[in-house]
Write an enzyme that holds these catalytic residues in place. Structure first.
Site, short mmCIF file in Angstrom:
data_model
loop_
_atom_site.label_atom_id
_atom_site.label_comp_id
_atom_site.label_asym_id
_atom_site.label_seq_id
_atom_site.Cartn_x
_atom_site.Cartn_y
_atom_site.Cartn_z
CB CYS A 1 44.35 15.27 22.61
SG CYS A 1 42.83 14.75 21.78
CB CYS B 1 45.75 14.69 18.55
SG CYS B 1 44.87 16.24 18.89
CG HIS C 1 42.57 19.21 20.14
ND1 HIS C 1 42.59 18.02 20.85
CD2 HIS C 1 42.30 20.18 21.05
CE1 HIS C 1 42.34 18.28 22.13
NE2 HIS C 1 42.16 19.58 22.28
CG ASN D 1 27.34 12.21 24.78
OD1 ASN D 1 26.18 12.18 24.41
ND2 ASN D 1 27.90 11.21 25.43
CG HIS E 1 40.12 15.43 18.89
ND1 HIS E 1 41.44 15.72 18.51
CD2 HIS E 1 39.50 15.05 17.75
CE1 HIS E 1 41.58 15.49 17.22
NE2 HIS E 1 40.42 15.08 16.73
CG HIS F 1 34.93 12.08 20.65
ND1 HIS F 1 35.19 13.19 21.42
CD2 HIS F 1 34.42 11.16 21.50
CE1 HIS F 1 34.85 12.95 22.68
NE2 HIS F 1 34.37 11.74 22.75
CD GLN G 1 30.98 7.83 23.58
OE1 GLN G 1 31.11 6.76 24.16
NE2 GLN G 1 30.61 8.93 24.20
#
Lengths: 393, 393
Positions: B88, B91, B154, B194, B205, B207, B209
């Site tokens: 990942c 991480c 994660h 998203n 994981h 997150h 943007q």
């Protein structure tokens, strides 16, 4: 967004197209059978369907933030969802007991959607779209949603139609366009096909749809706005210039015949996006001459056959026809729609053999598209795929 | 669409937010670590990454039909796609050999996307968006795309962050908004998340943007156009009136606190669509007071926790922040953006426990949405889900 309301539009049908055999389904919906050969003989729909609601089952609400009309159609929660093949509502049904199409066979059948997003029920010809200002604006979901069955062959596809059948479908779209645009309160007629489970198609039988919207859609408003600005800037028609530029450059052209050009657009937003233009400026399908309609049907088939050869599997796609209102006398302008230019826009959500393009934050939240192939790459891949599909046959 | 170009905007940060620890990744990209507690100590990124391209790897083309800019980013074909957990890239990586984040741990980390849709590479501060007229308009894909990691866990999700961590994320968004809006050539800063494989998320994981666009997006242009027209019609701010109307009616309100209101909008286009407004008219996150930012973080968490309780499974969603430019001195108007109103729009593509909403012909081809639930049904279901999530804890 300019809403066209209550317009008693007349549309000249320059060609004499096929005339349908009309019948009525058990709940009062209309069904039309179109044939190039012998007329279809409709049977009787013996189903025990609930009567259609006395009022439109759908509502329109205007989004105060952006001005779009949203169609709210709770009855669509009950719509037929991936039925087993024996219960396909689009297969011919000689007994009139199991499908929407009571006939031993048919060529092209058109009927009013049983689970419509828009409906003429109870509103009649008195529908007037509310003014565009203010908050909390809601009205009946007036309009009409039709289903167009391209073939009685459950396992077929548009790409596998004969050229003659594809031409008949073009004529059917033209007939429906003329009929629906002439109705009071219809602002825009939209012929389209959704193909593939990947984009949510719930019935496998080859079919398309027609929406007669009571409002001008945001996309149409945007395109006509650009065309009007382009006319002011240049004195020219936007779409004629787009087409001329594509033909001049040539690097994105896929099909070019006497009457029709298919190309990947300069700023393609979608995987496998293709636009198909007649070479002469027409507003809608009813304005095409016979040779133009023949060429258009063939070019459209060529693109769809290339689609299925692209990854060696049926490609999920949307085929979206852009049509505008002809002048009442077939010659002069019809308001700002005179700048509009008949064309088809086709695109897929498949961006590679094993990956889909999803609309996420930038696309759905901002209408700002990101693509990972250049339009020239898309054109090269589609050109190769069309070549393969021609060799296969 | 009005393009804002080369504006040396100044954004007042009314609160003193957290300041990041800055470091540089192996290929020269920037990474920022934000903490509410002890500052993160960055490690060294030892990876052998290819250097960043000297020119922006992406191009912008302007769609001549509709006026949108399309981001063409072929390098994104190589982006990391659902890597195994041990690889990942989000991480924490104390060795600096396997992920994008060379640190033993972190609270919130922000870095420039390795596979960006927009990039500052080689264009520097000299970027000017071409004029909006004509055909064949293409330019470098200037801008900046950042990845925001909400937690080092994660297996976490935004909904499972603590209120304090959610508040830190709000502060990080505010910091990035101020920083990016102040850069030459940035027209719009867009924070979004998203979530879910169903909408194409390629990294599990948690997150979000941030896109710093060099153009005004179509949605933002449309909304500001409506707000300007509403001001002319009524002398009032569109969004203040939308909020007041929702609060008055109340039937679609989900959360109402001293400083924040969350509601299903009157004309919801999407399943589970929710808008979250501060009760006071702010243009962007930097204008919030401390208590407002706390309330906003909590209300946002409440909605997301309700989302995951809706069908008893993680709900795929897009969370889309709408922000506008503050006046240079923090008080007066900033062009037409002064009418803009900070808010979040959240929506899902899941329309029932086992069905997705697909954008097909009407939505993708015409921007005309069909929904099969009324906004009041959506609100009732979400209110019940929020209740369940509160009882669960």
């Amino acid at each position: 967004m300019t809403a066209v309301t209550g317009t008693a539009a007349r549309v000249d049908v320059n060609r004499t197209g096929p005339q349908p055999v009309r019948a009525t389904l058990a709940d009062g919906r209309e069904i039309l059978f179109f044939s190039a050969g012998e007329p279809t003989v409709p049977g009787v729909d013996h189903r025990d369907l609930p009567p259609r609601p006395a009022e439109s089952p759908t509502r329109l609400r205007r989004d105060p933030q952006i001005g779009d009309w949203v169609m709210i159609a709770p009855a669509r929660q009950q719509r037929t969802y991936q039925p087993p093949r024996a219960m396909c509502p689009l297969c011919p049904d000689p007994d009139g007991r199991s499908s929407e199409i009571p006939a031993a066979d048919y060529e092209v059948a058109v009927f009013e959607n049983r689970f419509p997003s828009l409906s003429t029920a109870a509103v009649g010809s008195g529908f007037v779209l509310p003014a565009a200002t203010g908050l909390g604006i809601e009205t009946a979901g007036y309009g009409r949603c039709e289903v167009v069955c391209f073939t009685s062959d459950h396992d077929g596809s548009f790409a596998r139609l004969t050229a003659a059948r594809a031409r008949l479908v073009v004529d059917v779209w033209a007939h429906r366009t003329a009929d629906l645009l002439a109705r009071d309160g219809v602002a825009e007629v939209y012929c389209f096909e959704n193909r593939g489970e990947e984009i949510g198609v719930t019935l496998a039988h080859p079919h398309g749809q027609i929406y007669a919207y009571p409002f001008r859609t945001r996309r149409t408003a945007g395109v006509l706005g650009r065309a009007a600005a382009y006319r002011v800037d240049t004195g020219r028609n936007l779409f004629e210039d787009i087409l001329a530029r594509e033909v001049d450059g040539g690097e994105r052209v896929l099909v070019r015949t006497e009457h029709v050009t298919a190309f990947v657009p300069f700023a393609a937003r979608w995987p496998a996006e293709v636009h198909v233009y007649p070479n002469r400026h027409c507003r809608n399908l009813t304005e095409l001459t016979d040779p133009e309609a023949d060429d258009l049907a063939r070019a459209y088939l060529t693109v769809l056959r290339g689609y299925d050869a692209l990854y060696g599997a049926p490609l999920p796609y949307v085929a979206s026809w852009h049509q505008y209102r002809s002048a009442a006398d077939g010659s002069g302008p019809a308001g700002d729609e005179a700048e509009g230019y008949l064309h088809a826009e086709l695109f897929s959500i498949r961006r590679s053999a094993d990956k889909l393009k999803y609309l996420a934050g930038s696309e759905s939240g901002r209408d700002a598209f990101v693509t990972d192939k250049t339009p020239e790459q898309i054109a090269a891949e589609l050109r190769a795929a069309i070549g393969r599909s021609r060799r296969l046959g």
